[in-house]
Design an enzyme around this catalytic site. Structure first.
Site, PDB file in Angstrom:
ATOM      1  N   GLU A  89     105.191  57.939  89.823  1.00 15.56           N
ATOM      2  CA  GLU A  89     104.645  56.840  89.023  1.00 15.56           C
ATOM      3  C   GLU A  89     104.890  57.121  87.543  1.00 15.56           C
ATOM      4  OE1 GLU A  89     100.632  55.654  90.316  1.00 15.56           O
ATOM      5  OE2 GLU A  89     100.126  55.304  88.222  1.00 15.56           O
ATOM      6  N   ASP A 134     103.539  55.470  83.980  1.00 13.59           N
ATOM      7  CA  ASP A 134     102.485  54.539  83.560  1.00 13.59           C
ATOM      8  C   ASP A 134     102.380  54.241  82.082  1.00 13.59           C
ATOM      9  OD1 ASP A 134     101.240  54.537  86.018  1.00 13.59           O
ATOM     10  OD2 ASP A 134      99.863  56.150  85.514  1.00 13.59           O
ATOM     11  N   GLU A 150      99.206  52.228  80.221  1.00  7.50           N
ATOM     12  CA  GLU A 150      97.929  51.527  80.411  1.00  7.50           C
ATOM     13  C   GLU A 150      97.362  51.219  79.038  1.00  7.50           C
ATOM     14  OE1 GLU A 150      95.600  52.597  84.475  1.00  7.50           O
ATOM     15  OE2 GLU A 150      95.450  54.050  82.880  1.00  7.50           O
ATOM     16  N   ASN A 156     101.285  58.223  81.450  1.00  4.29           N
ATOM     17  CA  ASN A 156     101.188  59.312  82.420  1.00  4.29           C
ATOM     18  C   ASN A 156     102.451  59.322  83.272  1.00  4.29           C
ATOM     19  OD1 ASN A 156     100.051  61.483  83.783  1.00  4.29           O
ATOM     20  ND2 ASN A 156      98.305  60.345  84.594  1.00  4.29           N
ATOM     21  N   ARG A 166      99.144  64.221  83.459  1.00  2.23           N
ATOM     22  CA  ARG A 166     100.067  64.458  82.350  1.00  2.23           C
ATOM     23  C   ARG A 166      99.881  63.380  81.285  1.00  2.23           C
ATOM     24  NH1 ARG A 166     104.057  65.163  86.823  1.00  2.23           N
ATOM     25  NH2 ARG A 166     104.213  67.412  87.168  1.00  2.23           N
ATOM     26  N   GLY A 224      84.559  56.078  76.941  1.00  6.37           N
ATOM     27  CA  GLY A 224      83.968  56.725  78.100  1.00  6.37           C
ATOM     28  C   GLY A 224      82.943  55.874  78.833  1.00  6.37           C
ATOM     29  N   ARG A 240      90.977  72.031  79.212  1.00  3.53           N
ATOM     30  CA  ARG A 240      91.167  71.406  80.515  1.00  3.53           C
ATOM     31  C   ARG A 240      91.961  72.296  81.475  1.00  3.53           C
ATOM     32  NH1 ARG A 240      94.574  65.849  81.065  1.00  3.53           N
ATOM     33  NH2 ARG A 240      94.502  65.634  83.339  1.00  3.53           N
TER      34      ARG A 240
END
Ligand SMILES: *[C@@H]1O[C@H](CO)[C@@H](O)[C@H](O)[C@H]1NC(C)=O
Length: 288
Positions: free
Chosen positions: A98, A100, A102, A117, A126, A196, A276
């Protein structure tokens, strides 16, 4: 043997008419939304809308394996907080690939977030996110995905914002074996999209609408048993070689522009998110 006379070539070659330059009806099917997705203006314009009951979406009729895919989008205007317009390429199955774009809406006057991503074999994580250097709701702008065996380049108005290189040499899977379709949808994601999930969609502004036009794919279209590469249109200038995109790399001017975008407009980069990835950043991040 008689059967040799019956050798059938499965190669179905898809010839895409030059007249179909931006005939959205030739290239896309509205897939959901119960009438909220529309193809208008002599097939030149596609719109998706979202209200409290439902969003909407479309997908390409064709499947592609590599190409330069351009679309002009005009995003939901005004208070678009909570809305997400996804525009992406995707294959099918559990180990899908995929690529992306967005677009995360925002309160009036606050910047959209462009989220990107790349998934290979079902694994993403990613993300890179950007703000834009213009208001993406005031006019149409061109969002492009250049997908080649060696690299993926995301561009906005021909300015590259992200390059994802093929790092198979160091063991990172790269999307290159699975044909993908183009998909887009407009939906409500106010549980997470804007700050968020703190800012909720204001339904008094519904329906929300995103618009698409001037689709162009200089791409390889995959059909049962074969693939043929070409362009969906004769470009207006007429000078573009059909396969120019295959050899396209970032020249120094483009690299400089990409650095300018990344320096001034990038708001998140997974490759610098050491919190992360406490066990170490993903391998492809070591190649700059
Ligand atoms: C919305 O605007 C705020 C304030 O400028 C910004 O921090 C944020 O990145 C924007 N985008 C989203 C999706 O919240």
């Amino acid at each position: 043997m008689a059967s040799s006379f019956f050798l059938v070539s499965l190669l179905a070659i898809m010839v895409i008419g030059a007249a179909s330059a931006s005939n959205m009806n030739n290239h896309f099917d509205i897939t959901w939304g119960d009438g909220r997705g529309k193809i208008l203006n002599n097939n030149e314009l596609l719109t998706l809308s979202l209200d409290k009951a439902s969003g909407s979406g479309f997908k390409s009729k064709n499947e592609y394996l590599f190409g330069k895919i351009d679309m002009q989008l005009k995003l939901v205007a005004g208070n678009s907080a909570g809305t997400v317009t996804a525009y992406y390429l995707s294959s099918q199955g559990a180990t899908w690939d995929e690529i992306d774009f967005e677009f995360l809406g925002n309160l009036s006057g606050d910047p959209y977030t462009v989220h990107t991503n790349v998934f290979s074999q079902g694994k993403g994580n990613r993300e890179q996110q950007f703000h834009l250097w213009f208001d993406p709701t005031a006019d149409f702008h061109t969002y492009s995905i250049l997908w080649k065996p060696q690299r993926i380049i995301f561009s906005v108005d021909s300015i590259p914002i992200r390059e994802f290189k093929n790092s198979e040499s160091i063991g990172v899977p790269f999307p290159k074996n699975q044909p993908m379709r183009i998909y887009s949808s407009l939906w409500n994601a106010d549980d997470w999209a804007t700050r968020g999930g703190l800012i909720k969609t204001d339904w008094t502004h519904a329906p929300f609408t995103a618009s698409y036009r001037n689709f162009n794919a200089d791409a390889c279209v995959v059909t049962s048993g074969g693939s043929s590469c070409g362009s969906t249109s004769n470009s207006v200038s007429g000078s573009n070689n059909n396969k120019a995109w295959l050899s396209q790399e970032l020249d120094s001017t483009s690299q400089e522009r990409m650095r300018w975008v990344q320096k001034n407009y990038m708001i998140y980069n997974y490759c610098t998110d050491t919190k992360r990835f406490p066990q170490g950043l993903p391998k492809e991040c070591t190649l700059s």
